[in-house]
Motif scaffolding. Sequence first.
Motif, PDB file in Angstrom:
ATOM      1  N   ASP B 190     -11.190 -21.546  -8.833  1.00  0.00           N
ATOM      2  CA  ASP B 190     -10.063 -21.648  -9.774  1.00  0.00           C
ATOM      3  C   ASP B 190     -10.349 -22.732 -10.827  1.00  0.00           C
ATOM      4  O   ASP B 190     -10.101 -22.534 -12.025  1.00  0.00           O
ATOM      5  CB  ASP B 190      -8.788 -21.978  -8.982  1.00  0.00           C
ATOM      6  N   ALA B 191     -10.892 -23.847 -10.367  1.00  0.00           N
ATOM      7  CA  ALA B 191     -11.190 -24.942 -11.307  1.00  0.00           C
ATOM      8  C   ALA B 191     -12.270 -24.503 -12.299  1.00  0.00           C
ATOM      9  O   ALA B 191     -12.166 -24.753 -13.507  1.00  0.00           O
ATOM     10  CB  ALA B 191     -11.624 -26.191 -10.550  1.00  0.00           C
ATOM     11  N   LEU B 192     -13.313 -23.827 -11.793  1.00  0.00           N
ATOM     12  CA  LEU B 192     -14.370 -23.355 -12.705  1.00  0.00           C
ATOM     13  C   LEU B 192     -13.794 -22.359 -13.723  1.00  0.00           C
ATOM     14  O   LEU B 192     -14.108 -22.431 -14.916  1.00  0.00           O
ATOM     15  CB  LEU B 192     -15.511 -22.702 -11.911  1.00  0.00           C
ATOM     16  N   ASN B 193     -12.932 -21.464 -13.228  1.00  0.00           N
ATOM     17  CA  ASN B 193     -12.344 -20.464 -14.132  1.00  0.00           C
ATOM     18  C   ASN B 193     -11.611 -21.128 -15.292  1.00  0.00           C
ATOM     19  O   ASN B 193     -11.672 -20.661 -16.425  1.00  0.00           O
ATOM     20  CB  ASN B 193     -11.352 -19.566 -13.380  1.00  0.00           C
ATOM     21  N   ARG B 194     -10.902 -22.216 -14.971  1.00  0.00           N
ATOM     22  CA  ARG B 194     -10.101 -22.857 -16.022  1.00  0.00           C
ATOM     23  C   ARG B 194     -10.910 -23.791 -16.917  1.00  0.00           C
ATOM     24  O   ARG B 194     -10.561 -24.014 -18.068  1.00  0.00           O
ATOM     25  CB  ARG B 194      -8.911 -23.600 -15.394  1.00  0.00           C
ATOM     26  N   TRP B 195     -11.992 -24.390 -16.382  1.00  0.00           N
ATOM     27  CA  TRP B 195     -12.722 -25.393 -17.175  1.00  0.00           C
ATOM     28  C   TRP B 195     -13.939 -24.843 -17.892  1.00  0.00           C
ATOM     29  O   TRP B 195     -14.508 -25.504 -18.767  1.00  0.00           O
ATOM     30  CB  TRP B 195     -13.121 -26.598 -16.293  1.00  0.00           C
ATOM     31  N   TRP B 196     -14.412 -23.659 -17.521  1.00  0.00           N
ATOM     32  CA  TRP B 196     -15.670 -23.153 -18.098  1.00  0.00           C
ATOM     33  C   TRP B 196     -15.582 -23.030 -19.624  1.00  0.00           C
ATOM     34  O   TRP B 196     -16.400 -23.590 -20.359  1.00  0.00           O
ATOM     35  CB  TRP B 196     -16.034 -21.799 -17.467  1.00  0.00           C
ATOM     36  N   TRP B 197     -14.558 -22.288 -20.086  1.00  0.00           N
ATOM     37  CA  TRP B 197     -14.492 -22.043 -21.530  1.00  0.00           C
ATOM     38  C   TRP B 197     -14.179 -23.311 -22.323  1.00  0.00           C
ATOM     39  O   TRP B 197     -14.835 -23.570 -23.346  1.00  0.00           O
ATOM     40  CB  TRP B 197     -13.504 -20.911 -21.840  1.00  0.00           C
ATOM     41  N   PRO B 198     -13.212 -24.122 -21.874  1.00  0.00           N
ATOM     42  CA  PRO B 198     -13.003 -25.391 -22.594  1.00  0.00           C
ATOM     43  C   PRO B 198     -14.285 -26.244 -22.654  1.00  0.00           C
ATOM     44  O   PRO B 198     -14.539 -26.911 -23.660  1.00  0.00           O
ATOM     45  CB  PRO B 198     -11.907 -26.091 -21.783  1.00  0.00           C
ATOM     46  N   ALA B 199     -15.115 -26.194 -21.585  1.00  0.00           N
ATOM     47  CA  ALA B 199     -16.367 -26.973 -21.608  1.00  0.00           C
ATOM     48  C   ALA B 199     -17.303 -26.423 -22.697  1.00  0.00           C
ATOM     49  O   ALA B 199     -17.922 -27.186 -23.445  1.00  0.00           O
ATOM     50  CB  ALA B 199     -17.051 -26.948 -20.240  1.00  0.00           C
ATOM     51  N   LEU B 200     -17.389 -25.086 -22.808  1.00  0.00           N
ATOM     52  CA  LEU B 200     -18.250 -24.505 -23.857  1.00  0.00           C
ATOM     53  C   LEU B 200     -17.734 -24.856 -25.253  1.00  0.00           C
ATOM     54  O   LEU B 200     -18.509 -25.052 -26.196  1.00  0.00           O
ATOM     55  CB  LEU B 200     -18.332 -22.982 -23.725  1.00  0.00           C
ATOM     56  N   MET B 201     -16.402 -24.933 -25.365  1.00  0.00           N
ATOM     57  CA  MET B 201     -15.819 -25.261 -26.675  1.00  0.00           C
ATOM     58  C   MET B 201     -16.090 -26.710 -27.076  1.00  0.00           C
ATOM     59  O   MET B 201     -15.969 -27.067 -28.247  1.00  0.00           O
ATOM     60  CB  MET B 201     -14.305 -25.022 -26.653  1.00  0.00           C
ATOM     61  N   MET B 202     -16.435 -27.552 -26.084  1.00  0.00           N
ATOM     62  CA  MET B 202     -16.692 -28.973 -26.397  1.00  0.00           C
ATOM     63  C   MET B 202     -17.804 -29.159 -27.428  1.00  0.00           C
ATOM     64  O   MET B 202     -17.867 -30.181 -28.095  1.00  0.00           O
ATOM     65  CB  MET B 202     -17.080 -29.736 -25.127  1.00  0.00           C
ATOM     66  N   PHE B 203     -18.703 -28.184 -27.520  1.00  0.00           N
ATOM     67  CA  PHE B 203     -19.821 -28.326 -28.473  1.00  0.00           C
ATOM     68  C   PHE B 203     -19.386 -28.024 -29.901  1.00  0.00           C
ATOM     69  O   PHE B 203     -20.177 -28.176 -30.832  1.00  0.00           O
ATOM     70  CB  PHE B 203     -20.982 -27.423 -28.050  1.00  0.00           C
ATOM     71  N   GLY B 204     -18.150 -27.574 -30.048  1.00  0.00           N
ATOM     72  CA  GLY B 204     -17.624 -27.329 -31.386  1.00  0.00           C
ATOM     73  C   GLY B 204     -17.917 -25.918 -31.860  1.00  0.00           C
ATOM     74  O   GLY B 204     -18.535 -25.123 -31.143  1.00  0.00           O
ATOM     75  N   PRO B 205     -17.459 -25.603 -33.089  1.00  0.00           N
ATOM     76  CA  PRO B 205     -17.610 -24.240 -33.621  1.00  0.00           C
ATOM     77  C   PRO B 205     -19.083 -23.856 -33.749  1.00  0.00           C
ATOM     78  O   PRO B 205     -19.965 -24.711 -33.687  1.00  0.00           O
ATOM     79  CB  PRO B 205     -16.994 -24.325 -35.013  1.00  0.00           C
ATOM     80  N   HIS B 206     -19.326 -22.570 -33.956  1.00  0.00           N
ATOM     81  CA  HIS B 206     -20.694 -22.118 -34.232  1.00  0.00           C
ATOM     82  C   HIS B 206     -21.211 -22.858 -35.457  1.00  0.00           C
ATOM     83  O   HIS B 206     -20.436 -23.256 -36.336  1.00  0.00           O
ATOM     84  CB  HIS B 206     -20.712 -20.604 -34.484  1.00  0.00           C
ATOM     85  N   ASP B 207     -22.516 -23.043 -35.521  1.00  0.00           N
ATOM     86  CA  ASP B 207     -23.126 -23.821 -36.619  1.00  0.00           C
ATOM     87  C   ASP B 207     -22.665 -23.317 -37.988  1.00  0.00           C
ATOM     88  O   ASP B 207     -22.426 -24.098 -38.902  1.00  0.00           O
ATOM     89  CB  ASP B 207     -24.653 -23.736 -36.537  1.00  0.00           C
ATOM     90  N   SER B 208     -22.495 -22.006 -38.084  1.00  0.00           N
ATOM     91  CA  SER B 208     -22.097 -21.422 -39.367  1.00  0.00           C
ATOM     92  C   SER B 208     -20.682 -21.836 -39.772  1.00  0.00           C
ATOM     93  O   SER B 208     -20.326 -21.801 -40.943  1.00  0.00           O
ATOM     94  CB  SER B 208     -22.182 -19.898 -39.270  1.00  0.00           C
TER      95      SER B 208
END
Lengths: 249, 312
Positions: B190-208
Amino acid sequence: MNSLVKYYLEIADSALILSHRLAENSSNGPFLEEDLACTNVALDLIGMAESIYNEAAKIQADGSTGDDLAYRRSEWEYYNNVLSEQPNTDFAHLMVRQFFLDTYHYYLLTELSKSKNSFLAAVATKSLKEVTYHLRRSSEWMIRFGNGTDESLKRATDAVNNLWRYTEELFKASEADLDLRDKGISADLELIKKEWDAKVNEVFYLSNLKRPENQFQLFGGKDGKHSEHFGYILSEMQYLTNKYPEAQW
Amino acid sequence: MNETLVNQDELLKEFEEKIENEIKIEPRDWMPEEYRQHLIRQISQHAHSEVIGMQPEGNWISRAPSLRAKKILLAKIQDEGGHGLYLYSAAETLGVSRDQFIQWLHEGKAKYASVFNYPALNWADIGAIGWLVDGAAITNQVSLQRTSYGPYSRAMVRICKEESFHQRQGYEIMWKMMEGTKEQQQMAQDALNRWWWPALMMFGPHDSDSPHTSNAMKWKIKRESNDRLREKFINKTIPQAELIGLKVPDPALVKIGEDQYQHGDIDWTEFWEVIKGNGPCNQQRLEHHIKAHNNGSWVRECANEYHIKSNK
């Protein structure tokens, strides 16, 4: 209960519960450095409590662990002083509570470092180094409160008046304590009381603070009788161990 | 007299030569105003993130399930606060005080990492935050050790040493829970399900789509692009999840090579909403910081007053 285990629990429970209150202050400090200082003291105290719980579990030799002692007892089986469980009403209450208990710990550990019980002497010697710093910090805050602003003096005075009633308990020896006193194991609370009084008088003098006129005192922690706050501390602390008793963390 | 007048073009040339030659820019060095402003924004945002990040983890201190777990969590939160202190100090070398940074935070003019606007709902969240959030942070911070501004770079060197412990401690919590009871395994997933996407978003928008990237790369404030860092994180983390039996919540995830993965679409609508203030805990986090700061005002006044009186 074995007198030594009971005496260990009185010390460890007080450190654990005070540590718990200090940890509650995380992200609530008046500025970042003080926020960190509170959790730092909490860490020192939990470290001391852990060593003593582990030793108590070893003496009991019933298969229970230090963690079982910390997490799996009922409210009336904890023997911490009632002062340590009082809430963080404001930074003055937090720090006055800390000053009273740092002073107590400083003299208690000084005496215990001379105990005939080599475990207690070793733990006391180690923790005394940390508590010496704790006492310096809380004494300095008392002096700042008393010499800072009208508001800080008033808040410190209110905190002293509210918490004073829990101080005498620190020096009332339990049966276990008296039993161990004759064997040169526990610390002489009458002696510690004199030293505590002298230190508190000195810091109060420097802080423009007075001992309260109302000298009424409450007792009970060493007999497992606590304030209403305590049940809430335990219900949070024991939430996971109660709900999932089989789980290892 | 004209000889003493400063030639802006010369200064810029010297500055760019230093950047080119990997010589750190120090607080007393001349720097373009845009470089200074970029650093003020980035370092203070980083400092605020460390401090606000103490809140979701702090939510579990009083319920930590063992003495060891409680000690580790307390020490970790303390480390985060310490990172906040290093970073505020690094940011102050650019001529703005910590009080000002905090005021900007309270006024909503300064941001912090959006990931901390998500709630910590079960004990495994403490594991997931350490493993994923600190893991993502460290991927970014390792490259920031080489950033061109000296005080920031040196702060990052110290911070990275501690963050790598946090990442391992977080993973240890997840690993223990996956070896535990069924309920513990559910909590971990459950914790992975909720934190996975926010963690990926931490890198910010796509370079473009990243507005601050181009000058930051040119001046070597930022050393690697958002997408490249995100890719590194994913490639490192997915095998760790699989090793302990956790399933990454991305049905479109594909393996494209040895330890190389391609993730599904990130929900950028959610990302921008949380940045705008519409995440689950934005209001709560900021209000908590403001309340603690206001509650502490009499303590700060007392300390200042005492300091003044003592030095008379």
